[in-house]
Write a protein that holds these residues in place. Structure first.
Motif, PDB file in Angstrom:
ATOM      1  N   VAL A 133       4.716 -36.050 -37.741  1.00  0.00           N
ATOM      2  CA  VAL A 133       4.046 -36.189 -39.037  1.00  0.00           C
ATOM      3  C   VAL A 133       2.752 -36.945 -38.789  1.00  0.00           C
ATOM      4  O   VAL A 133       2.769 -38.088 -38.292  1.00  0.00           O
ATOM      5  CB  VAL A 133       4.931 -36.934 -40.058  1.00  0.00           C
ATOM      6  CG1 VAL A 133       4.180 -37.098 -41.380  1.00  0.00           C
ATOM      7  CG2 VAL A 133       6.237 -36.203 -40.272  1.00  0.00           C
ATOM      8  N   HIS A 134       1.629 -36.340 -39.092  1.00  0.00           N
ATOM      9  CA  HIS A 134       0.319 -36.895 -38.716  1.00  0.00           C
ATOM     10  C   HIS A 134      -0.313 -37.751 -39.805  1.00  0.00           C
ATOM     11  O   HIS A 134      -1.410 -38.285 -39.590  1.00  0.00           O
ATOM     12  CB  HIS A 134      -0.641 -35.755 -38.362  1.00  0.00           C
ATOM     13  CG  HIS A 134      -0.163 -34.900 -37.221  1.00  0.00           C
ATOM     14  ND1 HIS A 134      -0.349 -35.249 -35.905  1.00  0.00           N
ATOM     15  CD2 HIS A 134       0.525 -33.724 -37.215  1.00  0.00           C
ATOM     16  CE1 HIS A 134       0.172 -34.321 -35.119  1.00  0.00           C
ATOM     17  NE2 HIS A 134       0.716 -33.375 -35.891  1.00  0.00           N
ATOM     18  N   VAL A 135       0.293 -37.872 -40.978  1.00  0.00           N
ATOM     19  CA  VAL A 135      -0.316 -38.622 -42.086  1.00  0.00           C
ATOM     20  C   VAL A 135       0.703 -39.585 -42.677  1.00  0.00           C
ATOM     21  O   VAL A 135       1.914 -39.436 -42.466  1.00  0.00           O
ATOM     22  CB  VAL A 135      -0.838 -37.670 -43.187  1.00  0.00           C
ATOM     23  CG1 VAL A 135      -1.998 -36.843 -42.683  1.00  0.00           C
ATOM     24  CG2 VAL A 135       0.285 -36.775 -43.709  1.00  0.00           C
ATOM     25  N   LEU A 147      -1.335 -31.918 -40.927  1.00  0.00           N
ATOM     26  CA  LEU A 147      -0.410 -32.799 -41.630  1.00  0.00           C
ATOM     27  C   LEU A 147       0.904 -32.965 -40.862  1.00  0.00           C
ATOM     28  O   LEU A 147       1.349 -34.083 -40.632  1.00  0.00           O
ATOM     29  CB  LEU A 147      -0.126 -32.259 -43.034  1.00  0.00           C
ATOM     30  CG  LEU A 147      -1.333 -32.048 -43.949  1.00  0.00           C
ATOM     31  CD1 LEU A 147      -0.907 -31.456 -45.278  1.00  0.00           C
ATOM     32  CD2 LEU A 147      -2.091 -33.348 -44.153  1.00  0.00           C
ATOM     33  N   CYS A 148       1.541 -31.853 -40.510  1.00  0.00           N
ATOM     34  CA  CYS A 148       2.824 -31.886 -39.816  1.00  0.00           C
ATOM     35  C   CYS A 148       2.838 -30.846 -38.695  1.00  0.00           C
ATOM     36  O   CYS A 148       2.234 -29.781 -38.827  1.00  0.00           O
ATOM     37  CB  CYS A 148       3.986 -31.584 -40.768  1.00  0.00           C
ATOM     38  SG  CYS A 148       4.225 -32.808 -42.077  1.00  0.00           S
ATOM     39  N   GLU A 224       3.169 -16.696 -36.024  1.00  0.00           N
ATOM     40  CA  GLU A 224       4.406 -17.453 -36.149  1.00  0.00           C
ATOM     41  C   GLU A 224       4.301 -18.784 -35.426  1.00  0.00           C
ATOM     42  O   GLU A 224       4.798 -19.812 -35.907  1.00  0.00           O
ATOM     43  CB  GLU A 224       5.568 -16.635 -35.579  1.00  0.00           C
ATOM     44  CG  GLU A 224       6.927 -17.295 -35.670  1.00  0.00           C
ATOM     45  CD  GLU A 224       7.395 -17.527 -37.100  1.00  0.00           C
ATOM     46  OE1 GLU A 224       8.295 -18.367 -37.302  1.00  0.00           O
ATOM     47  OE2 GLU A 224       6.849 -16.874 -38.026  1.00  0.00           O
ATOM     48  N   LEU A 225       3.602 -18.794 -34.280  1.00  0.00           N
ATOM     49  CA  LEU A 225       3.397 -20.059 -33.577  1.00  0.00           C
ATOM     50  C   LEU A 225       2.462 -20.970 -34.364  1.00  0.00           C
ATOM     51  O   LEU A 225       2.685 -22.190 -34.427  1.00  0.00           O
ATOM     52  CB  LEU A 225       2.831 -19.787 -32.179  1.00  0.00           C
ATOM     53  CG  LEU A 225       2.578 -21.013 -31.299  1.00  0.00           C
ATOM     54  CD1 LEU A 225       3.887 -21.764 -31.049  1.00  0.00           C
ATOM     55  CD2 LEU A 225       1.924 -20.613 -29.979  1.00  0.00           C
ATOM     56  N   ASP A 226       1.434 -20.395 -34.988  1.00  0.00           N
ATOM     57  CA  ASP A 226       0.497 -21.204 -35.790  1.00  0.00           C
ATOM     58  C   ASP A 226       1.180 -21.814 -37.000  1.00  0.00           C
ATOM     59  O   ASP A 226       0.753 -22.866 -37.493  1.00  0.00           O
ATOM     60  CB  ASP A 226      -0.688 -20.350 -36.240  1.00  0.00           C
ATOM     61  CG  ASP A 226      -1.588 -19.953 -35.075  1.00  0.00           C
ATOM     62  OD1 ASP A 226      -1.526 -20.615 -34.020  1.00  0.00           O
ATOM     63  OD2 ASP A 226      -2.351 -18.969 -35.229  1.00  0.00           O
ATOM     64  N   ARG A 227       2.225 -21.164 -37.511  1.00  0.00           N
ATOM     65  CA  ARG A 227       2.928 -21.698 -38.689  1.00  0.00           C
ATOM     66  C   ARG A 227       3.650 -23.001 -38.388  1.00  0.00           C
ATOM     67  O   ARG A 227       4.089 -23.685 -39.307  1.00  0.00           O
ATOM     68  CB  ARG A 227       3.906 -20.665 -39.227  1.00  0.00           C
ATOM     69  CG  ARG A 227       3.248 -19.430 -39.814  1.00  0.00           C
ATOM     70  CD  ARG A 227       4.260 -18.531 -40.498  1.00  0.00           C
ATOM     71  NE  ARG A 227       3.638 -17.293 -40.952  1.00  0.00           N
ATOM     72  CZ  ARG A 227       3.750 -16.121 -40.339  1.00  0.00           C
ATOM     73  NH1 ARG A 227       4.483 -16.020 -39.238  1.00  0.00           N
ATOM     74  NH2 ARG A 227       3.148 -15.050 -40.813  1.00  0.00           N
ATOM     75  N   THR A 228       3.767 -23.335 -37.139  1.00  0.00           N
ATOM     76  CA  THR A 228       4.404 -24.612 -36.802  1.00  0.00           C
ATOM     77  C   THR A 228       3.459 -25.789 -37.045  1.00  0.00           C
ATOM     78  O   THR A 228       3.893 -26.950 -36.936  1.00  0.00           O
ATOM     79  CB  THR A 228       4.854 -24.613 -35.330  1.00  0.00           C
ATOM     80  OG1 THR A 228       3.713 -24.404 -34.481  1.00  0.00           O
ATOM     81  CG2 THR A 228       5.875 -23.500 -35.081  1.00  0.00           C
ATOM     82  N   THR A 244       9.970 -36.222 -42.867  1.00  0.00           N
ATOM     83  CA  THR A 244      10.241 -37.203 -41.812  1.00  0.00           C
ATOM     84  C   THR A 244      10.494 -36.483 -40.490  1.00  0.00           C
ATOM     85  O   THR A 244      10.974 -35.347 -40.455  1.00  0.00           O
ATOM     86  CB  THR A 244      11.464 -38.061 -42.176  1.00  0.00           C
ATOM     87  OG1 THR A 244      12.590 -37.192 -42.395  1.00  0.00           O
ATOM     88  CG2 THR A 244      11.202 -38.874 -43.424  1.00  0.00           C
ATOM     89  N   ARG A 245      10.147 -37.151 -39.419  1.00  0.00           N
ATOM     90  CA  ARG A 245      10.315 -36.572 -38.076  1.00  0.00           C
ATOM     91  C   ARG A 245      11.796 -36.318 -37.805  1.00  0.00           C
ATOM     92  O   ARG A 245      12.653 -37.165 -38.054  1.00  0.00           O
ATOM     93  CB  ARG A 245       9.740 -37.530 -37.031  1.00  0.00           C
ATOM     94  CG  ARG A 245       9.794 -36.985 -35.617  1.00  0.00           C
ATOM     95  CD  ARG A 245       9.050 -37.891 -34.675  1.00  0.00           C
ATOM     96  NE  ARG A 245       9.095 -37.339 -33.321  1.00  0.00           N
ATOM     97  CZ  ARG A 245       9.573 -37.972 -32.266  1.00  0.00           C
ATOM     98  NH1 ARG A 245      10.068 -39.194 -32.411  1.00  0.00           N
ATOM     99  NH2 ARG A 245       9.544 -37.415 -31.073  1.00  0.00           N
ATOM    100  N   GLY A 246      12.070 -35.140 -37.289  1.00  0.00           N
ATOM    101  CA  GLY A 246      13.438 -34.753 -36.979  1.00  0.00           C
ATOM    102  C   GLY A 246      14.133 -34.007 -38.096  1.00  0.00           C
ATOM    103  O   GLY A 246      15.220 -33.457 -37.892  1.00  0.00           O
TER     104      GLY A 246
END
Length: 429
Positions: A133-135, A147-148, A224-228, A244-246
């Motif tokens: 999570v980048h923010v 953002l994520c 599909e990879l970009d959607r991550t 949240t992470r995880g």
């Protein structure tokens, strides 16, 4: 005996008080100086010179005043001084100032609160575990910021496989093009039958289709990879909920919510009395309870009134590039709805006539005149009023000491109209 004595004394006092009150006058206010006065005995008899008043006058109880004495009592101090100096009809001096009609801005003040232009949820377009999570809540983000990040899983391998499939299809296409060129050369030299052209052309078309299919498969794998990676679509401030992470996000799961604060929107209502003047594009200024100001314009006016308040909801957008103005702040918006002719007057020139009507006293050819007015708005520079002619000389000092129709001597802006400039030696300049 003592009772009769006390009763007689009380009766005597009441009679004496009644006679004393009867010699006075009843004054009815609101009719001007010296007006509305009538003797109490005159009210009882219906005549100022009935038998009671005549008997009291002969006994020396009532005092009759001559017409000259009454008129003298009505004079102001300045008029009495003027008469004592030998000027029986001396005019009262007043100061006037000329006021011209000008464009009066029509400004309507609305009360309401600020609201965000939009609350945008950044959602996942694929199902995966949140890797980063980048923010944080309260962070300011711009459109395109990350953002994520979701775990890629096998998506990278799928991209590599799609790239290999595309390379294989492109090799097949190259071979089909080479076969077509060779067949064309052999047919031109008569070394190959003419009917062999169809087979090589079909093979070329099939190879081209395989390349297109492989390219589409590669595009899908990359998408599909970009959607991550979930990015912000709008600028604003990050607020809850935040992933949240995880955590496992399903398709449509929220990574973060962004409050779009530029532009900031003011939500208020216009009274039905002013709705005919309201329209989109009108300039407006905003002032919040946090002492913040902004300028903007009306962007929305409702077509239907609120059933409870009979007012029309409006929205005004204001620039808020630094996000200084927050959502939900109580504020007032002043909308400029055009202009109309009016006069800007100082409050000190306003007065009431004998009937209690608000207006101003002016001088027309040396004679006092009263003009009723209507106050439209009150500002720091004075009051905007309507009901006056294009240009008018209003009494600024002395308006409370003159009446309609009275002849006065005017001084325009403090300088008498008949003043003559003189030189230092006393001769006219």
């Amino acid at each position: 005996m003592q009772f009769l004595k006390s009763f007689g004394l009380s009766l005597f006092i009441l009679l004496a008080a009644g006679i004393w009150f009867g010699t006075g006058s009843l004054v009815m206010g609101g009719q001007g100086p010296g007006n509305g006065e009538k003797s109490i005995i005159g009210l009882i008899e219906g005549d100022d010179h009935g038998p009671i008043s005549t008997s009291l006058a002969e006994a020396g109880v009532l005092t009759e005043h001559s017409t000259e004495e009454v008129e003298q009592a009505r004079l102001t101090i300045a008029q009495r001084i003027a008469q004592d100096n030998g000027a029986a009809d001396a005019a009262v001096s007043v100061r006037t100032e000329t006021f011209d009609r000008q464009a009066m801005p029509i400004e309507v003040t609305l009360r309401g609160r600020t609201t965000a232009a939009a609350n945008v949820s950044a959602v996942a377009e694929t199902a995966a575990v949140v890797e980063t999570v980048h923010v944080n809540k309260g962070d300011q983000v711009e459109a395109g910021d990350l953002l994520c990040s979701l775990a890629p899983g096998t998506r990278a391998a799928a991209v590599a496989q799609a790239e290999a499939g595309l390379a294989q299809a492109e090799a097949g296409l190259a071979q089909a093009q080479l076969d077509l060129e060779t067949n064309t050369s052999l047919r031109e030299r008569g070394l190959a039958p003419a009917n062999t052209a169809n087979s090589v052309q079909v093979a070329l078309a099939s190879a081209e289709a395989q390349v297109s299919s492989a390219q589409a498969a590669l595009d899908n794998a990359r998408a599909e990879l970009d959607r991550t990676e979930i990015i912000a679509e709008v600028s604003g401030l990050v607020q809850a909920p935040i992933a949240t992470r995880g955590a496992m996000l399903s398709q449509g799961g929220v990574c973060a919510t962004i409050v779009q604060l530029d532009p900031i929107v003011f939500a208020g209502s216009v009274a039905e009395a002013n709705i005919t003047l309201a329209r989109t594009g009108l300039a407006a200024t905003l002032h919040t309870v946090t002492n913040q100001d902004a300028t903007g314009e009306v962007t929305y006016v409702a077509a239907s009134a609120d059933d409870a308040t009979r007012s029309f909801p409006v929205e005004i957008e204001f620039d808020n590039a630094d996000f200084a103005i927050r959502e939900g702040v109580t504020a007032t918006a002043t909308v400029n709805m055009g202009s109309m002719p009016g006069h800007l007057l100082p409050q000190s020139v306003l007065t009431l006539n004998d009937e209690g009507v608000l207006g101003v006293r002016s001088v027309e050819e040396g004679v006092v005149a009263f003009t009723p007015i209507t106050i439209v708005s009150d500002t720091r520079d004075g009051v905007w009023v309507t009901g006056l002619p294009q240009s008018i000389d209003i009494i600024t000092i002395g308006q409370e000491f003159v009446v309609d129709g009275q002849t006065v001597q005017t001084g325009h802006n403090g300088v008498p109209d008949d003043a003559t400039e003189t030189s230092e030696e006393g001769a006219p300049a």
